[in-house]
Design a protein around this motif. Structure first.
Motif, PDB file in Angstrom:
ATOM      1  N   ASN A 297     -12.216   5.592  -3.572  1.00 22.89           N
ATOM      2  CA  ASN A 297     -12.490   5.177  -2.187  1.00 22.89           C
ATOM      3  C   ASN A 297     -13.986   5.045  -1.923  1.00 22.89           C
ATOM      4  OD1 ASN A 297      -9.771   5.079  -1.516  1.00 22.89           O
ATOM      5  ND2 ASN A 297      -9.723   7.222  -0.831  1.00 22.89           N
ATOM      6  N   LYS A 298     -14.795   5.809  -2.675  1.00 20.17           N
ATOM      7  CA  LYS A 298     -16.249   5.736  -2.504  1.00 20.17           C
ATOM      8  C   LYS A 298     -16.876   4.612  -3.330  1.00 20.17           C
ATOM      9  CE  LYS A 298     -16.914  10.632  -1.326  1.00 20.17           C
ATOM     10  NZ  LYS A 298     -17.415  11.948  -1.795  1.00 20.17           N
ATOM     11  N   GLY A 299     -16.047   3.931  -4.144  1.00 21.03           N
ATOM     12  CA  GLY A 299     -16.550   2.780  -4.880  1.00 21.03           C
ATOM     13  C   GLY A 299     -16.927   3.011  -6.326  1.00 21.03           C
ATOM     14  N   ALA A 300     -16.416   4.068  -6.969  1.00 21.13           N
ATOM     15  CA  ALA A 300     -16.737   4.314  -8.374  1.00 21.13           C
ATOM     16  C   ALA A 300     -16.328   3.120  -9.233  1.00 21.13           C
ATOM     17  CB  ALA A 300     -16.029   5.577  -8.866  1.00 21.13           C
ATOM     18  N   ALA A 301     -17.222   2.710 -10.141  1.00 25.29           N
ATOM     19  CA  ALA A 301     -16.955   1.591 -11.040  1.00 25.29           C
ATOM     20  C   ALA A 301     -16.707   2.069 -12.470  1.00 25.29           C
ATOM     21  CB  ALA A 301     -18.121   0.610 -11.025  1.00 25.29           C
ATOM     22  N   ALA A 302     -16.957   3.328 -12.737  1.00 22.19           N
ATOM     23  CA  ALA A 302     -16.735   3.924 -14.053  1.00 22.19           C
ATOM     24  C   ALA A 302     -16.670   5.437 -13.879  1.00 22.19           C
ATOM     25  CB  ALA A 302     -17.869   3.534 -15.002  1.00 22.19           C
ATOM     26  N   TYR A 303     -16.236   6.135 -14.944  1.00 17.86           N
ATOM     27  CA  TYR A 303     -16.038   7.584 -14.838  1.00 17.86           C
ATOM     28  C   TYR A 303     -16.574   8.313 -16.056  1.00 17.86           C
ATOM     29  CZ  TYR A 303     -13.046   6.925 -10.776  1.00 17.86           C
ATOM     30  OH  TYR A 303     -12.580   6.609  -9.526  1.00 17.86           O
ATOM     31  N   ILE A 304     -17.072   9.509 -15.803  1.00 20.48           N
ATOM     32  CA  ILE A 304     -17.389  10.473 -16.862  1.00 20.48           C
ATOM     33  C   ILE A 304     -16.554  11.718 -16.590  1.00 20.48           C
ATOM     34  CG2 ILE A 304     -19.153  11.973 -17.864  1.00 20.48           C
ATOM     35  CD1 ILE A 304     -21.222   9.834 -17.096  1.00 20.48           C
ATOM     36  N   LEU A 305     -15.692  12.082 -17.541  1.00 19.39           N
ATOM     37  CA  LEU A 305     -14.869  13.287 -17.435  1.00 19.39           C
ATOM     38  C   LEU A 305     -15.459  14.334 -18.369  1.00 19.39           C
ATOM     39  CD1 LEU A 305     -12.348  14.853 -16.508  1.00 19.39           C
ATOM     40  CD2 LEU A 305     -11.066  13.714 -18.345  1.00 19.39           C
ATOM     41  N   ASP A 306     -15.959  15.411 -17.815  1.00 18.52           N
ATOM     42  CA  ASP A 306     -16.665  16.447 -18.578  1.00 18.52           C
ATOM     43  C   ASP A 306     -15.693  17.575 -18.930  1.00 18.52           C
ATOM     44  OD1 ASP A 306     -18.459  18.224 -19.662  1.00 18.52           O
ATOM     45  OD2 ASP A 306     -19.964  17.975 -18.087  1.00 18.52           O
ATOM     46  N   LEU A 307     -15.328  17.641 -20.221  1.00 17.76           N
ATOM     47  CA  LEU A 307     -14.442  18.699 -20.706  1.00 17.76           C
ATOM     48  C   LEU A 307     -15.195  19.708 -21.575  1.00 17.76           C
ATOM     49  CD1 LEU A 307     -11.237  16.654 -21.722  1.00 17.76           C
ATOM     50  CD2 LEU A 307     -11.652  17.928 -19.611  1.00 17.76           C
ATOM     51  N   ARG A 308     -16.502  19.702 -21.513  1.00 19.52           N
ATOM     52  CA  ARG A 308     -17.268  20.649 -22.321  1.00 19.52           C
ATOM     53  C   ARG A 308     -17.000  22.084 -21.857  1.00 19.52           C
ATOM     54  NH1 ARG A 308     -23.119  17.948 -21.729  1.00 19.52           N
ATOM     55  NH2 ARG A 308     -22.332  17.833 -19.591  1.00 19.52           N
ATOM     56  N   ASN A 309     -16.800  22.947 -22.836  1.00 19.50           N
ATOM     57  CA  ASN A 309     -16.544  24.376 -22.582  1.00 19.50           C
ATOM     58  C   ASN A 309     -15.273  24.618 -21.771  1.00 19.50           C
ATOM     59  OD1 ASN A 309     -18.930  24.889 -23.950  1.00 19.50           O
ATOM     60  ND2 ASN A 309     -20.139  24.912 -22.070  1.00 19.50           N
ATOM     61  N   ASN A 310     -14.342  23.665 -21.786  1.00 17.65           N
ATOM     62  CA  ASN A 310     -13.036  23.865 -21.141  1.00 17.65           C
ATOM     63  C   ASN A 310     -12.081  24.421 -22.200  1.00 17.65           C
ATOM     64  OD1 ASN A 310     -10.337  23.510 -20.229  1.00 17.65           O
ATOM     65  ND2 ASN A 310     -10.995  21.932 -18.803  1.00 17.65           N
ATOM     66  N   PRO A 311     -11.670  25.697 -22.062  1.00 12.20           N
ATOM     67  CA  PRO A 311     -10.882  26.336 -23.116  1.00 12.20           C
ATOM     68  C   PRO A 311      -9.390  26.004 -23.096  1.00 12.20           C
ATOM     69  CG  PRO A 311     -11.270  27.873 -21.342  1.00 12.20           C
ATOM     70  CD  PRO A 311     -11.985  26.609 -20.953  1.00 12.20           C
ATOM     71  N   GLY A 312      -8.942  25.205 -22.118  1.00 11.97           N
ATOM     72  CA  GLY A 312      -7.529  24.815 -22.099  1.00 11.97           C
ATOM     73  C   GLY A 312      -6.732  25.527 -21.028  1.00 11.97           C
ATOM     74  N   GLY A 313      -5.464  25.805 -21.332  1.00 11.91           N
ATOM     75  CA  GLY A 313      -4.574  26.423 -20.357  1.00 11.91           C
ATOM     76  C   GLY A 313      -3.162  25.920 -20.514  1.00 11.91           C
ATOM     77  N   LEU A 314      -2.576  25.428 -19.428  1.00 10.11           N
ATOM     78  CA  LEU A 314      -1.169  25.031 -19.434  1.00 10.11           C
ATOM     79  C   LEU A 314      -0.985  23.651 -20.068  1.00 10.11           C
ATOM     80  CD1 LEU A 314      -0.186  26.123 -15.812  1.00 10.11           C
ATOM     81  CD2 LEU A 314       0.335  27.321 -17.946  1.00 10.11           C
ATOM     82  N   LEU A 315      -0.038  23.570 -21.003  1.00 11.49           N
ATOM     83  CA  LEU A 315       0.286  22.307 -21.673  1.00 11.49           C
ATOM     84  C   LEU A 315       0.637  21.224 -20.659  1.00 11.49           C
ATOM     85  CD1 LEU A 315       1.112  20.565 -24.172  1.00 11.49           C
ATOM     86  CD2 LEU A 315       3.376  21.601 -23.977  1.00 11.49           C
ATOM     87  N   GLN A 316       1.491  21.567 -19.688  1.00 11.06           N
ATOM     88  CA  GLN A 316       1.963  20.567 -18.735  1.00 11.06           C
ATOM     89  C   GLN A 316       0.817  19.997 -17.915  1.00 11.06           C
ATOM     90  OE1 GLN A 316       5.085  19.562 -19.001  1.00 11.06           O
ATOM     91  NE2 GLN A 316       4.662  17.922 -17.542  1.00 11.06           N
ATOM     92  N   ALA A 317      -0.179  20.816 -17.603  1.00  5.73           N
ATOM     93  CA  ALA A 317      -1.332  20.326 -16.845  1.00  5.73           C
ATOM     94  C   ALA A 317      -2.097  19.282 -17.650  1.00  5.73           C
ATOM     95  CB  ALA A 317      -2.245  21.490 -16.466  1.00  5.73           C
ATOM     96  N   GLY A 318      -2.256  19.513 -18.943  1.00  8.59           N
ATOM     97  CA  GLY A 318      -2.933  18.543 -19.797  1.00  8.59           C
ATOM     98  C   GLY A 318      -2.198  17.212 -19.844  1.00  8.59           C
TER      99      GLY A 318
END
Length: 418
Positions: free
Chosen positions: A245-266
């Motif tokens: 809605n704010k007009g993003a034209a591209a994305y960066i998804l930062d998963l650094r140091n994300n240790p995981g969690g629930l399979l279904q969430a992934g």
């Protein structure tokens, strides 16, 4: 953190058959009734026997393991818990573990989105057996104290961690809010250092997002996901919609140091980015493959770069691998942690719990990444930076992601779109 599927296990009632040989005049006596503690041990043994990924049980006779465990007197619950832990240690799998009632409740709280403590995700290094930091939770006391991924925890309150299980180490780091815990940390190239960390309530809001402008005036949606708890998919979807809605034209998804969690969430978060395609394959000990698919529509089709490093583990690797193999995203950073195993969480009859490795997973292109990790499309080493330096000029991986996006022909000259 382990990668979990939640389920309940209900106790089964058994009936004894008393066989009487009338012709020979022989009475076969029933086996002596098991105590409650022996029943709990047997309950754990049956779950592992039925579900554990390795049907050789680490090349040992699993029935003999049960028999030997039951031969020892179990005077109380604590003795039963110790016997169960010894039984599970024979599998040589740090992710298959027993949780006493307090530990089990703590894990449930963690995946539900709130916990109390220092805010560290920990693992046992499979090669050295040392207690290792996967990642500090963003903004947690451990994070503020400067504890980093791959740091080794040598002592907790002066007690060596050499013979502690993951849960015993976690229990020693828990305590009342406002109390201090002393950790002896070992870091490559720096030796040992002591950290005093004040325990606190950890807010597990897993998503940070904002719209940023590149030097070329391209509006980029930046999302940092810290863990895969029960709120993660909903929060990521909300962030994407807001950035669109704010007009993003591209994305960066930062998963650094994300240790995981629930399979279904992934899996659910992968579906937010994909119109179609396989997200992950699961393989159990029978070799049966299950798969999870995307069924669209994606919330955005804009170009996507994912940031990964050595602290990117478990459900993070499922998400990164799914989007890389489907050609939906390019990965920038360092090779990921390499945890390709799935645990199921079972509730036991006395309120304790059992985490069991029940399957391994493969990426859509059938890559088994366990102990190998996922190699980024663009490898960018990164010197240690502070939390405040993420996404700044000091963040070389972030800058490489911006450069990759702005060189994309779809974005050249696009600028802020209407």
């Amino acid at each position: 953190m382990g990668l979990f599927i939640n389920k309940k296990v209900f106790r089964l009632g058994f009936s004894l058959l008393i066989a009487v040989g009338l012709a020979l005049g022989i009475l076969i006596q029933p086996a002596a009734a098991l105590t409650e503690d022996q029943k709990l041990l047997s309950e754990v043994w049956r779950i592992v026997n039925r579900t554990y990924l390795d049907d050789t049980f680490n090349h040992q006779n699993w029935a003999t393991v049960r028999q030997k465990a039951l031969e020892k007197p179990l005077k109380n619950h604590q003795a039963a818990y110790a016997a169960i832990q010894d039984m599970l240690k024979s599998l040589d799998d740090p992710f298959t573990r027993f949780l006493d009632p307090e530990q089990y409740r703590s894990l449930q709280v963690n995946t539900s989105g709130e916990l109390t403590g220092v805010g560290l995700q920990i693992a046992l290094d499979p090669q050295t057996g040392k207690l290792e930091v996967v990642a500090p939770i963003a903004g947690s006391p451990a994070d503020k104290a400067g504890i980093r991924p791959r740091d080794r925890i040598i002592k907790i309150e002066g007690v060596s961690t050499e013979n502690l299980t993951l849960d015993e180490a976690a229990a020693k780091m828990r305590g009342p809010i406002g109390s201090l815990v002393t950790l002896l940390i070992e870091r490559d190239g720096e030796g040992e250092t002591e950290k005093r960390v004040m325990r606190d309530r950890i807010a597990l809001n897993p998503v940070v997002s904002e719209l940023r402008m590149t030097p070329q005036s391209t509006p980029v949606g930046y999302l940092r996901l810290n863990q895969f708890n029960a709120n993660a998919s909903m929060e990521v979807a909300h962030a994407i919609n807001d950035l669109e809605n704010k007009g993003a034209a591209a994305y960066i998804l930062d998963l650094r140091n994300n240790p995981g969690g629930l399979l279904q969430a992934g899996i659910e978060i992968a579906r937010l980015w994909l119109d179609s395609g396989t997200i992950v394959y699961t393989v159990n000990r029978q070799g049966i493959q299950g798969s999870f698919e995307a069924f669209g529509p994606a919330l955005t089709k804009d170009p996507l770069v994912i940031l990964v490093n050595q602290g990117t583990a478990s459900a993070s690797e499922i998400l990164a691998g799914a989007l890389q193999d489907n050609g939906r995203a390019q990965l920038v950073g360092e090779t990921t942690f390499g945890k390709g195993l799935i645990q199921s969480l079972f509730e036991l009859s006395d309120g304790s719990g059992l985490a069991v490795t029940i399957a391994k997973y493969e990426t859509p292109q059938h890559r088994d990444i366990n102990k190998l990790g996922i190699k980024p499309d663009k490898v960018i080493p990164q010197e240690a930076i502070t939390r405040d330096q993420i996404g700044t000029q000091a963040d070389q991986q972030y800058q490489a992601a911006v450069e990759l996006l702005t060189k994309n022909s779809v974005l050249v000259g696009l600028g802020a779109r209407g």
